[in-house]
Write a protein that holds these residues in place. Sequence first.
Motif, mmCIF file in Angstrom:
data_model
loop_
_atom_site.group_PDB
_atom_site.id
_atom_site.type_symbol
_atom_site.label_atom_id
_atom_site.label_comp_id
_atom_site.label_asym_id
_atom_site.label_seq_id
_atom_site.Cartn_x
_atom_site.Cartn_y
_atom_site.Cartn_z
ATOM 1 N N GLY A 47 5.285 4.144 -0.869
ATOM 2 C CA GLY A 47 3.989 4.187 -0.195
ATOM 3 C C GLY A 47 3.168 5.410 -0.549
ATOM 4 N N GLU A 64 11.125 -1.571 15.024
ATOM 5 C CA GLU A 64 12.263 -2.047 14.221
ATOM 6 C C GLU A 64 13.579 -1.448 14.738
ATOM 7 O OE1 GLU A 64 11.445 -3.541 10.768
ATOM 8 O OE2 GLU A 64 13.546 -3.937 10.317
ATOM 9 N N PHE A 79 24.385 -1.792 11.547
ATOM 10 C CA PHE A 79 23.022 -2.066 11.083
ATOM 11 C C PHE A 79 22.005 -1.249 11.891
ATOM 12 C CE2 PHE A 79 19.500 -5.504 10.687
ATOM 13 C CZ PHE A 79 18.840 -4.741 9.726
ATOM 14 N N THR A 84 19.419 1.417 10.404
ATOM 15 C CA THR A 84 17.966 1.333 10.621
ATOM 16 C C THR A 84 17.430 2.700 11.070
ATOM 17 O OG1 THR A 84 18.225 -0.982 11.218
ATOM 18 C CG2 THR A 84 16.163 0.062 11.848
ATOM 19 N N ILE A 126 0.536 -7.797 3.373
ATOM 20 C CA ILE A 126 0.159 -6.402 3.122
ATOM 21 C C ILE A 126 -0.959 -6.338 2.083
ATOM 22 C CG2 ILE A 126 2.277 -5.235 3.833
ATOM 23 C CD1 ILE A 126 3.300 -5.323 1.024
ATOM 24 N N ASN A 132 5.638 0.907 14.209
ATOM 25 C CA ASN A 132 6.339 -0.184 13.491
ATOM 26 C C ASN A 132 7.808 0.186 13.292
ATOM 27 O OD1 ASN A 132 5.485 1.800 11.668
ATOM 28 N ND2 ASN A 132 5.147 0.381 9.980
ATOM 29 N N HIS A 133 8.063 1.459 12.985
ATOM 30 C CA HIS A 133 9.444 1.885 12.795
ATOM 31 C C HIS A 133 10.167 1.959 14.141
ATOM 32 C CE1 HIS A 133 8.005 3.894 8.814
ATOM 33 N NE2 HIS A 133 8.063 2.576 8.738
ATOM 34 N N LEU A 182 14.780 4.833 8.973
ATOM 35 C CA LEU A 182 13.409 4.871 9.489
ATOM 36 C C LEU A 182 13.031 6.151 10.239
ATOM 37 C CD1 LEU A 182 12.800 1.171 10.563
ATOM 38 C CD2 LEU A 182 12.214 2.323 8.429
ATOM 39 N N LYS A 198 -1.000 -1.813 -5.991
ATOM 40 C CA LYS A 198 0.023 -0.770 -5.875
ATOM 41 C C LYS A 198 1.345 -1.195 -6.497
ATOM 42 C CE LYS A 198 -1.266 2.354 -2.349
ATOM 43 N NZ LYS A 198 -0.816 3.144 -1.212
ATOM 44 N N THR A 208 -1.815 -4.293 -0.582
ATOM 45 C CA THR A 208 -1.487 -3.240 -1.543
ATOM 46 C C THR A 208 -1.490 -3.835 -2.945
ATOM 47 O OG1 THR A 208 0.860 -3.695 -1.302
ATOM 48 C CG2 THR A 208 -0.019 -1.974 0.096
ATOM 49 N N TRP A 210 8.638 -6.089 -2.539
ATOM 50 C CA TRP A 210 9.045 -6.412 -1.159
ATOM 51 C C TRP A 210 9.781 -7.743 -1.110
ATOM 52 C CZ3 TRP A 210 9.787 -4.154 3.354
ATOM 53 C CH2 TRP A 210 9.225 -2.894 3.556
ATOM 54 N N TYR A 266 0.317 12.592 7.929
ATOM 55 C CA TYR A 266 -0.932 12.402 8.683
ATOM 56 C C TYR A 266 -1.518 13.760 9.067
ATOM 57 C CZ TYR A 266 -0.595 7.303 9.479
ATOM 58 O OH TYR A 266 -0.585 5.938 9.331
ATOM 59 N N PHE A 296 5.627 -11.317 5.330
ATOM 60 C CA PHE A 296 5.178 -9.918 5.271
ATOM 61 C C PHE A 296 4.636 -9.483 3.901
ATOM 62 C CE2 PHE A 296 6.119 -5.360 4.661
ATOM 63 C CZ PHE A 296 5.315 -4.822 5.652
ATOM 64 N N TRP A 332 16.776 -3.711 16.350
ATOM 65 C CA TRP A 332 18.161 -3.807 15.853
ATOM 66 C C TRP A 332 19.153 -3.178 16.813
ATOM 67 C CZ3 TRP A 332 18.412 -7.850 13.321
ATOM 68 C CH2 TRP A 332 17.414 -8.223 12.429
ATOM 69 N N ASN A 351 4.038 -4.066 -6.010
ATOM 70 C CA ASN A 351 4.525 -3.809 -4.655
ATOM 71 C C ASN A 351 4.903 -5.090 -3.904
ATOM 72 O OD1 ASN A 351 5.009 -1.855 -2.566
ATOM 73 N ND2 ASN A 351 3.235 -2.693 -1.512
HETATM 74 P P1 NDP Z 1 4.478 1.754 6.491
HETATM 75 O O1 NDP Z 1 4.059 2.069 7.876
HETATM 76 O O2 NDP Z 1 4.655 2.874 5.550
HETATM 77 O O3 NDP Z 1 3.439 0.746 5.821
HETATM 78 C C1 NDP Z 1 3.227 -0.554 6.290
HETATM 79 C C2 NDP Z 1 2.003 -1.133 5.541
HETATM 80 O O4 NDP Z 1 0.790 -0.577 6.054
HETATM 81 C C3 NDP Z 1 1.999 -0.778 4.058
HETATM 82 O O5 NDP Z 1 1.373 -1.831 3.371
HETATM 83 C C4 NDP Z 1 1.146 0.499 3.976
HETATM 84 O O6 NDP Z 1 0.518 0.669 2.733
HETATM 85 C C5 NDP Z 1 0.117 0.220 5.073
HETATM 86 N N1 NDP Z 1 -0.294 1.448 5.783
HETATM 87 C C6 NDP Z 1 0.531 2.305 6.406
HETATM 88 N N2 NDP Z 1 -0.176 3.295 6.992
HETATM 89 C C7 NDP Z 1 -1.476 3.072 6.703
HETATM 90 C C8 NDP Z 1 -2.697 3.751 7.021
HETATM 91 N N3 NDP Z 1 -2.703 4.864 7.762
HETATM 92 N N4 NDP Z 1 -3.871 3.255 6.548
HETATM 93 C C9 NDP Z 1 -3.867 2.102 5.809
HETATM 94 N N5 NDP Z 1 -2.745 1.398 5.483
HETATM 95 C C10 NDP Z 1 -1.556 1.881 5.926
HETATM 96 O O7 NDP Z 1 5.804 0.881 6.630
HETATM 97 P P2 NDP Z 1 6.989 0.715 5.580
HETATM 98 O O8 NDP Z 1 6.412 0.308 4.263
HETATM 99 O O9 NDP Z 1 7.883 1.885 5.658
HETATM 100 O O10 NDP Z 1 7.777 -0.532 6.219
HETATM 101 C C11 NDP Z 1 7.180 -1.791 6.333
HETATM 102 C C12 NDP Z 1 7.989 -2.612 7.344
HETATM 103 O O11 NDP Z 1 9.363 -2.733 6.919
HETATM 104 C C13 NDP Z 1 8.020 -1.948 8.713
HETATM 105 O O12 NDP Z 1 7.916 -2.941 9.690
HETATM 106 C C14 NDP Z 1 9.386 -1.280 8.758
HETATM 107 O O13 NDP Z 1 9.849 -1.209 10.090
HETATM 108 C C15 NDP Z 1 10.237 -2.226 7.908
HETATM 109 N N6 NDP Z 1 11.349 -1.509 7.258
HETATM 110 C C16 NDP Z 1 12.618 -1.665 7.770
HETATM 111 C C17 NDP Z 1 13.684 -0.951 7.253
HETATM 112 C C18 NDP Z 1 15.054 -1.083 7.844
HETATM 113 O O14 NDP Z 1 15.944 -0.325 7.462
HETATM 114 N N7 NDP Z 1 15.319 -1.990 8.776
HETATM 115 C C19 NDP Z 1 13.502 -0.056 6.094
HETATM 116 C C20 NDP Z 1 12.137 0.031 5.642
HETATM 117 C C21 NDP Z 1 11.116 -0.673 6.213
HETATM 118 P P3 NDP Z 1 1.206 1.556 1.543
HETATM 119 O O15 NDP Z 1 2.456 0.821 1.149
HETATM 120 O O16 NDP Z 1 0.152 1.562 0.504
HETATM 121 O O17 NDP Z 1 1.511 2.915 2.110
#
Ligand code: NDP
Length: 257
Positions: free
Chosen positions: A38, A200, A219, A223, A102, A196-197, A227, A107, A104, A54, A238, A98, A204, A50
């Motif tokens: 990201g 998740e 698991f 997670t 997204i 979102n994290h 995360l 990307k 992207t 995914w 940020y 999903f 789990w 990208n």
């Molecule tokens: P992010 O929060 O990094 O990104 C989610 C999406 O939103 C991406 O497409 C990202 O774009 C976009 N985005 C994020 N922040 C902004 C912002 N401020 N402005 C505009 N766009 C934004 O999530 P992750 O990619 O880390 O994860 C995606 C999903 O997968 C989540 O629900 C997460 O919980 C899940 N996940 C679960 C894991 C597990 O171990 N169970 C491991 C990893 C993810 P970009 O990619 O360009 O940053």
Amino acid sequence: MNEIIGENTFYNYGLVSWIGLSIITFIFLIIRKPKTYGRHIIKDTLSINNILGWFLMELPTVILVPYFFLQGSLDYNLVTLSFISLYMMHYINRVFVFPFRIRTRAKRIPLLVVMSAIIFNVFNTYFIAYYFGNLSPNYDISWFYSPYFIIGFILFIVGAYINNQSDTILINLRKDAENGYKVPFGGLFKYVSCPNHLGEIIEWIGFAILSWSLPTFAFALWTIANLLPRAIQHHDWYHNNFEDYPKDRKAVFPYLL
Ligand code: NDP
């Protein structure tokens, strides 16, 4: 908890090592803060599209569940079938919905991330689906009325809702087809940078409680290991990139961290 039982030594040693590896991974991610995905990505690494990334990363889950669970030696049981269905529901969304939501488009995602996630999903699905297909105790139908199932199921649903709602808010930030970043508002973004994290993680943990088994706890641990460091990294990012970023927002756990 239904301890690891049976005579499947390979499985038992593997699961214990798997849990140990989650702790090592957590420490590594917290200390090294790898810039692999990201907004943190370092350009010039070997990468693929990208969206394709995914799709490929999560695909092993939906392929391997039928293989390990349905071909298992245990008789079908409505309770374990419901556990596996919840797991499948989550991953059907992750594989087939999903990646296509997204925004992207242009990307790319490092191949290393894709390969690591594929390996993770193969092992995680093996430990969970093989357990419920071959090793788990015979859950009685009354399990559905137990506090484990009721509390765990509520957490699972609440976590999935928070996860989906927060991902949707993030995805909608790019409605105008840009690839940049904005400060998200709405839902639990009022309290944390990465709801979102958080969702998740809750999901789990709920799954581990509702099934009360070691592979599902493993698991949940993985997670958190994946995360929590990611959310802290996003949160710091940020603050470094938006001067007016809300000061009282935490990284992932409201009021705490
Ligand atoms: P992010 O929060 O990094 O990104 C989610 C999406 O939103 C991406 O497409 C990202 O774009 C976009 N985005 C994020 N922040 C902004 C912002 N401020 N402005 C505009 N766009 C934004 O999530 P992750 O990619 O880390 O994860 C995606 C999903 O997968 C989540 O629900 C997460 O919980 C899940 N996940 C679960 C894991 C597990 O171990 N169970 C491991 C990893 C993810 P970009 O990619 O360009 O940053």
